[in-house]
Design an enzyme around this catalytic site. Structure first.
Site, PDB file in Angstrom:
ATOM      1  N   GLN A 257       0.566   5.973  11.435  1.00 58.40           N
ATOM      2  CA  GLN A 257       0.705   6.451  10.060  1.00 58.40           C
ATOM      3  C   GLN A 257       2.144   6.889   9.776  1.00 58.40           C
ATOM      4  O   GLN A 257       2.737   7.647  10.539  1.00 58.40           O
ATOM      5  CB  GLN A 257      -0.259   7.608   9.785  1.00 58.40           C
ATOM      6  CG  GLN A 257      -1.589   7.152   9.195  1.00 58.40           C
ATOM      7  CD  GLN A 257      -2.308   6.114  10.027  1.00 58.40           C
ATOM      8  OE1 GLN A 257      -2.324   6.194  11.240  1.00 58.40           O
ATOM      9  NE2 GLN A 257      -2.908   5.110   9.395  1.00 58.40           N
ATOM     10  N   GLY A 258       2.693   6.384   8.678  1.00 55.65           N
ATOM     11  CA  GLY A 258       4.073   6.700   8.311  1.00 55.65           C
ATOM     12  C   GLY A 258       5.057   5.604   8.724  1.00 55.65           C
ATOM     13  O   GLY A 258       6.204   5.602   8.295  1.00 55.65           O
ATOM     14  N   ASP A 259       4.609   4.701   9.557  1.00 60.36           N
ATOM     15  CA  ASP A 259       5.448   3.541   9.917  1.00 60.36           C
ATOM     16  C   ASP A 259       5.237   2.401   8.923  1.00 60.36           C
ATOM     17  O   ASP A 259       6.022   1.443   8.886  1.00 60.36           O
ATOM     18  CB  ASP A 259       5.113   3.034  11.322  1.00 60.36           C
ATOM     19  CG  ASP A 259       5.513   4.013  12.406  1.00 60.36           C
ATOM     20  OD1 ASP A 259       6.582   4.635  12.259  1.00 60.36           O
ATOM     21  OD2 ASP A 259       4.768   4.156  13.385  1.00 60.36           O
ATOM     22  N   SER A 260       4.179   2.489   8.134  1.00 57.87           N
ATOM     23  CA  SER A 260       3.842   1.439   7.171  1.00 57.87           C
ATOM     24  C   SER A 260       5.036   1.028   6.339  1.00 57.87           C
ATOM     25  O   SER A 260       5.850   1.866   5.942  1.00 57.87           O
ATOM     26  CB  SER A 260       2.767   1.928   6.209  1.00 57.87           C
ATOM     27  OG  SER A 260       1.518   1.757   6.791  1.00 57.87           O
TER      28      SER A 260
ATOM     29  N   HIS B 145       0.818  -1.224   0.000  1.00 57.43           N
ATOM     30  CA  HIS B 145       0.000   0.000   0.000  1.00 57.43           C
ATOM     31  C   HIS B 145       0.850   1.272   0.000  1.00 57.43           C
ATOM     32  O   HIS B 145       0.293   2.367  -0.120  1.00 57.43           O
ATOM     33  CB  HIS B 145      -1.022  -0.021   1.148  1.00 57.43           C
ATOM     34  CG  HIS B 145      -0.502   0.387   2.494  1.00 57.43           C
ATOM     35  ND1 HIS B 145      -0.131  -0.512   3.465  1.00 57.43           N
ATOM     36  CD2 HIS B 145      -0.311   1.609   3.038  1.00 57.43           C
ATOM     37  CE1 HIS B 145       0.269   0.144   4.540  1.00 57.43           C
ATOM     38  NE2 HIS B 145       0.167   1.434   4.307  1.00 57.43           N
TER      39      HIS B 145
ATOM     40  N   ASP C  51       0.071  -7.496   1.686  1.00 53.26           N
ATOM     41  CA  ASP C  51       0.577  -6.124   1.737  1.00 53.26           C
ATOM     42  C   ASP C  51       2.107  -6.094   1.818  1.00 53.26           C
ATOM     43  O   ASP C  51       2.685  -5.735   2.842  1.00 53.26           O
ATOM     44  CB  ASP C  51      -0.058  -5.393   2.928  1.00 53.26           C
ATOM     45  CG  ASP C  51       0.101  -3.886   2.843  1.00 53.26           C
ATOM     46  OD1 ASP C  51       0.586  -3.399   1.805  1.00 53.26           O
ATOM     47  OD2 ASP C  51      -0.245  -3.192   3.816  1.00 53.26           O
TER      48      ASP C  51
HETATM   49  N1  ARG Z   1      -1.391   2.305   7.247  1.00 53.49           N
HETATM   50  C1  ARG Z   1      -0.444   3.030   8.051  1.00 53.49           C
HETATM   51  C2  ARG Z   1       0.619   3.660   7.153  1.00 53.49           C
HETATM   52  O1  ARG Z   1       0.404   3.729   5.969  1.00 53.49           O
HETATM   53  C3  ARG Z   1       0.104   2.197   9.160  1.00 53.49           C
HETATM   54  C4  ARG Z   1      -0.862   2.109  10.246  1.00 53.49           C
HETATM   55  C5  ARG Z   1      -0.473   1.198  11.333  1.00 53.49           C
HETATM   56  N2  ARG Z   1      -1.487   1.336  12.300  1.00 53.49           N
HETATM   57  C6  ARG Z   1      -1.468   0.721  13.472  1.00 53.49           C
HETATM   58  N3  ARG Z   1      -2.427   1.025  14.310  1.00 53.49           N
HETATM   59  N4  ARG Z   1      -0.551  -0.126  13.795  1.00 53.49           N
HETATM   60  O2  ARG Z   1       1.592   4.226   7.603  1.00 53.49           O
END
Ligand code: ARG
Length: 276
Positions: free
Chosen positions: A222-225, A91, A136
């Site tokens: 967000q941003g750790d993905s 993603h 993913d």
């Molecule tokens: N989708 C998020 C990203 O793009 C990562 C989210 C992780 N969320 C969590 N609650 N662990 O950075």
């Protein structure tokens, strides 16, 4: 104000402080809130006040502690699968093919450090069949090798348990800003049945592995993905178990973080890497 989140996400202070505040009303409550903030600010030494807020609930990683960590310019994390290949989340990329638009930053915890290694991408390979549910993972081929240790990926389910380390430059609280310094935290394994209690059929149990505390407070965000979730194997070497994927908010009680289950995809990842 960066004090609030840390103070709110720590479970021990949360309950008691909020309960006390709930008992007070109107002006008295306003004063109480002000007093709590002032007390929190003034009681901390300057160094503690200046300390960054975590991955959510974590602390700063030391320079060189996780040398395989990579920051990607689209705002994701990643890990060095090979010196010239980054493993990240599907993603985080928009498809497969030649792609010179991504910059990988490595070798530093401080993204603004002048000693950072920065290398452009040449190709992206998004997991075949990726459609937003499971699968993913993605690989990014780099224009030049990065001279840092790589992170082995789990090839069996043997280590899909215990405590995991997560790290990233993502938000330190839900809705928060991206971080300049790499943050790390430890989160425990959550079994599929428990994770399904939170996410129902949104969870793809064969493709995803969950981690987090029942009471929340520590999580990726967000941003750790795309970044790795890892632990030590029996030989004491780090092995990648997960890829930061998604969750309901960040660090919420009852909602663990969801990670791509690397062992499920190990063979597909190796095969894909061999084509890059
Ligand atoms: N989708 C998020 C990203 O793009 C990562 C989210 C992780 N969320 C969590 N609650 N662990 O950075």
């Amino acid at each position: 104000m960066s004090l609030w989140p840390g103070f709110l996400v720590q479970p021990p202070t949360k309950g008691s402080t909020l309960k006390t505040l709930k008992k007070l009303t109107g002006l008295r409550r306003l004063f109480a809130v002000g007093a709590v903030v002032l007390a929190a600010v003034s009681l901390q030494p300057l160094s503690a006040q200046a300390a960054p807020q975590p991955v959510v609930g974590g602390t700063r990683a030391a320079q060189g502690e996780f040398p395989f960590m990579v920051r990607l310019s689209m705002g994701c994390g990643g890990a060095l699968y090979a010196k010239n290949i980054v493993l990240t989340a599907a993603h985080c990329v928009s498809g497969s093919g030649n792609n010179t638009s991504i910059t990988a930053t490595a070798g530093v915890v401080d993204l603004q450090s002048s000693s950072a290694t920065k290398v452009k991408s040449t190709k992206v390979l998004q997991a075949p069949g990726y459609n937003g549910k499971g699968k993913d993972w993605a690989l990014i081929k780099l224009a030049a090798p990065i001279n840092q240790p790589t992170l082995n990926i789990a090839t069996s389910t043997a280590y899909n348990n215990g405590n995991f380390t997560v790290a990233g430059w993502g938000a330190a609280r839900e809705g928060g800003a991206q971080q300049r310094y790499l943050l790390k935290a430890t989160v425990p394994f959550v079994d599929d049945a428990t994770c399904q209690d939170a996410y129902g059929s949104d969870l793809v149990p064969g493709d995803e592995i969950c981690a987090g505390f029942e009471q929340g407070g520590v999580d990726t965000c967000q941003g750790d993905s795309g970044g790795p979730m890892f632990r030590k194997d029996n030989a004491g070497a780090y092995v990648q178990i997960g890829i930061v994927s998604w969750g309901e908010g960040c660090a919420r009680a009852g909602y663990p973080g969801v990670y791509s289950e690397v062992s499920t995809f190990a063979a597909a990842i190796a095969q894909a890497a061999s084509t890059l």
